[in-house]
Design a protein around this motif. Sequence first.
Motif, mmCIF file in Angstrom:
data_model
loop_
_atom_site.group_PDB
_atom_site.id
_atom_site.type_symbol
_atom_site.label_atom_id
_atom_site.label_comp_id
_atom_site.label_asym_id
_atom_site.label_seq_id
_atom_site.Cartn_x
_atom_site.Cartn_y
_atom_site.Cartn_z
ATOM 1 N N LEU A 36 14.907 31.745 80.278
ATOM 2 C CA LEU A 36 14.292 32.868 79.574
ATOM 3 C C LEU A 36 15.233 34.049 79.386
ATOM 4 O O LEU A 36 15.054 34.836 78.461
ATOM 5 N N ASN A 37 16.229 34.176 80.285
ATOM 6 C CA ASN A 37 17.081 35.355 80.170
ATOM 7 C C ASN A 37 18.294 35.205 81.079
ATOM 8 O O ASN A 37 18.337 34.309 81.934
ATOM 9 N N ARG A 38 19.269 36.068 80.860
ATOM 10 C CA ARG A 38 20.417 36.196 81.749
ATOM 11 C C ARG A 38 20.534 37.654 82.162
ATOM 12 O O ARG A 38 20.707 38.534 81.317
ATOM 13 N N ILE A 39 20.421 37.910 83.446
ATOM 14 C CA ILE A 39 20.625 39.251 83.990
ATOM 15 C C ILE A 39 22.099 39.412 84.315
ATOM 16 O O ILE A 39 22.728 38.497 84.853
ATOM 17 N N THR A 40 22.654 40.550 83.975
ATOM 18 C CA THR A 40 24.013 40.885 84.383
ATOM 19 C C THR A 40 23.951 42.128 85.264
ATOM 20 O O THR A 40 23.347 43.128 84.870
ATOM 21 N N TRP A 41 24.524 42.030 86.446
ATOM 22 C CA TRP A 41 24.486 43.191 87.339
ATOM 23 C C TRP A 41 25.900 43.635 87.702
ATOM 24 O O TRP A 41 26.815 42.828 87.785
ATOM 25 N N GLN A 42 26.029 44.938 87.851
ATOM 26 C CA GLN A 42 27.334 45.558 88.080
ATOM 27 C C GLN A 42 27.603 45.692 89.570
ATOM 28 O O GLN A 42 26.828 46.296 90.300
ATOM 29 N N ARG A 43 28.711 45.111 90.003
ATOM 30 C CA ARG A 43 29.141 45.258 91.395
ATOM 31 C C ARG A 43 30.022 46.499 91.529
ATOM 32 O O ARG A 43 30.798 46.824 90.640
ATOM 33 N N GLU A 44 29.935 47.145 92.666
ATOM 34 C CA GLU A 44 30.806 48.285 92.924
ATOM 35 C C GLU A 44 32.130 47.849 93.543
ATOM 36 O O GLU A 44 33.097 48.588 93.535
ATOM 37 N N LYS A 45 32.142 46.642 94.126
ATOM 38 C CA LYS A 45 33.358 46.144 94.749
ATOM 39 C C LYS A 45 34.074 45.171 93.816
ATOM 40 O O LYS A 45 33.488 44.610 92.906
ATOM 41 N N GLY A 46 35.348 44.945 94.063
ATOM 42 C CA GLY A 46 36.120 44.007 93.263
ATOM 43 C C GLY A 46 37.567 44.434 93.190
ATOM 44 O O GLY A 46 37.876 45.614 93.112
ATOM 45 N N ARG A 47 38.454 43.466 93.229
ATOM 46 C CA ARG A 47 39.879 43.763 93.162
ATOM 47 C C ARG A 47 40.333 44.037 91.740
ATOM 48 O O ARG A 47 39.851 43.427 90.795
ATOM 49 N N GLY A 48 41.265 44.972 91.602
ATOM 50 C CA GLY A 48 41.862 45.219 90.305
ATOM 51 C C GLY A 48 42.802 44.088 89.917
ATOM 52 O O GLY A 48 43.225 43.301 90.752
ATOM 53 N N ALA A 49 43.115 43.995 88.639
ATOM 54 C CA ALA A 49 44.009 42.961 88.140
ATOM 55 C C ALA A 49 44.996 43.587 87.165
ATOM 56 O O ALA A 49 44.604 44.352 86.284
ATOM 57 N N LYS A 50 46.289 43.260 87.317
ATOM 58 C CA LYS A 50 47.315 43.832 86.453
ATOM 59 C C LYS A 50 47.297 43.231 85.054
ATOM 60 O O LYS A 50 47.597 43.915 84.073
ATOM 61 N N GLY A 51 46.985 41.942 84.969
ATOM 62 C CA GLY A 51 47.057 41.273 83.673
ATOM 63 C C GLY A 51 45.718 40.864 83.117
ATOM 64 O O GLY A 51 45.645 40.021 82.219
ATOM 65 N N ASN A 52 44.629 41.444 83.626
ATOM 66 C CA ASN A 52 43.302 41.074 83.141
ATOM 67 C C ASN A 52 42.335 42.211 83.464
ATOM 68 O O ASN A 52 42.675 43.137 84.197
ATOM 69 N N TRP A 53 41.131 42.131 82.915
ATOM 70 C CA TRP A 53 40.109 43.116 83.226
ATOM 71 C C TRP A 53 39.572 42.863 84.626
ATOM 72 O O TRP A 53 39.381 41.725 85.035
ATOM 73 N N LYS A 54 39.297 43.935 85.341
ATOM 74 C CA LYS A 54 38.716 43.820 86.674
ATOM 75 C C LYS A 54 37.354 43.139 86.595
ATOM 76 O O LYS A 54 36.532 43.466 85.745
#
Length: 337
Positions: free
Chosen positions: A132-150
């Motif tokens: 029926l749907n796809r929920i997308t939720w934003q995490r506050e944690k996560g490693r940065g990446a030099k050659g890609n989007w975090k």
Amino acid sequence: MEEKPRAARNRTLTILPEEREALRASIVDAGQFRQDPDPAGKVIQADLFAILPLLPDAFADLIIIDPPYNLTKDFGGHTFSAMKDSSYEAWLDSWLPAVCAKLKADGSLYLCGDWKCSSAMQRALEKNLTVLNRITWQREKGRGAKGNWKNSMEDIWFAVKDPQNYCFDLEAVKMRRRVIAPYRSDGKPKDWDEESGTRLTCPSNFWDDISVPFWSMPENTDHPTQKPEKLYAKLILASSRPGAMVFDPFLGSGTAAVTAKKLGRQYCGIEVNGEFCLYAAKRLRMADTDKEIQGYRDGVFWERNSLKEQHLQKQGGKEKIVENSIGHNDSYSGSLF
């Protein structure tokens, strides 16, 4: 397992040596479950494939699944290895149909994933249920990446057995948000509360109000991919009624079971790792007396940090004292959030 030394303000859950025997007694293994296959209120330490045939079909009102994503990750000595997309989808197909069979005719299922495995999850899920749907939720944690989007987003696929007959309680999952551009009618606030400067809003499929558990939150454990209680509270309140059965086949540190218990639902969970089962057992014991879910109060979900701001406004000259008592982290960790 030897406990890690903790900083004085670190509230991460630990298992004390003197607690282990009693906590283990509350966990069921495969042999015990064969003797008493009633799933209600059970944390089952076993391999998923050993337990699924023993569970009755159509026993769960709501199923929440947070399986290993398609990346290499150590889950307390149990390593899941990344594989080709086709192989990962085949792995999903090896257990997902049997899990879906445990869902009642009017039941709902949520499947957690990330960008890399989300498409495979959708395809696997659509073979068994109606998405029926796809929920997308934003995490506050996560490693940065030099050659890609975090990578700071995750998905949750929402599916049901019967799209004409399923539970969805909209009122239970409304969010209180701050009013940026307040509108008035005849000089009076329209659809918002003047004292707090907030309004109740209908939930969308993008959630930006979730704080991933971290060291100053009492729900935090050493599980590497622990989901927040607030995240699961939204799923449980929207898609089940009080007393309903919530089933999690990859229980981890117990968030689905603990949140279900706090919200007056039944629970059943399967987890192969013994230490993670101990985390779940202790959190369930703590939920006997502590029903609080961070970010959820008085039957309403609050956007991140908004309860803190209301508290500071009401305390007048004590703002600095309150702020110091909770620290400076951008995700509020005090009891009011």
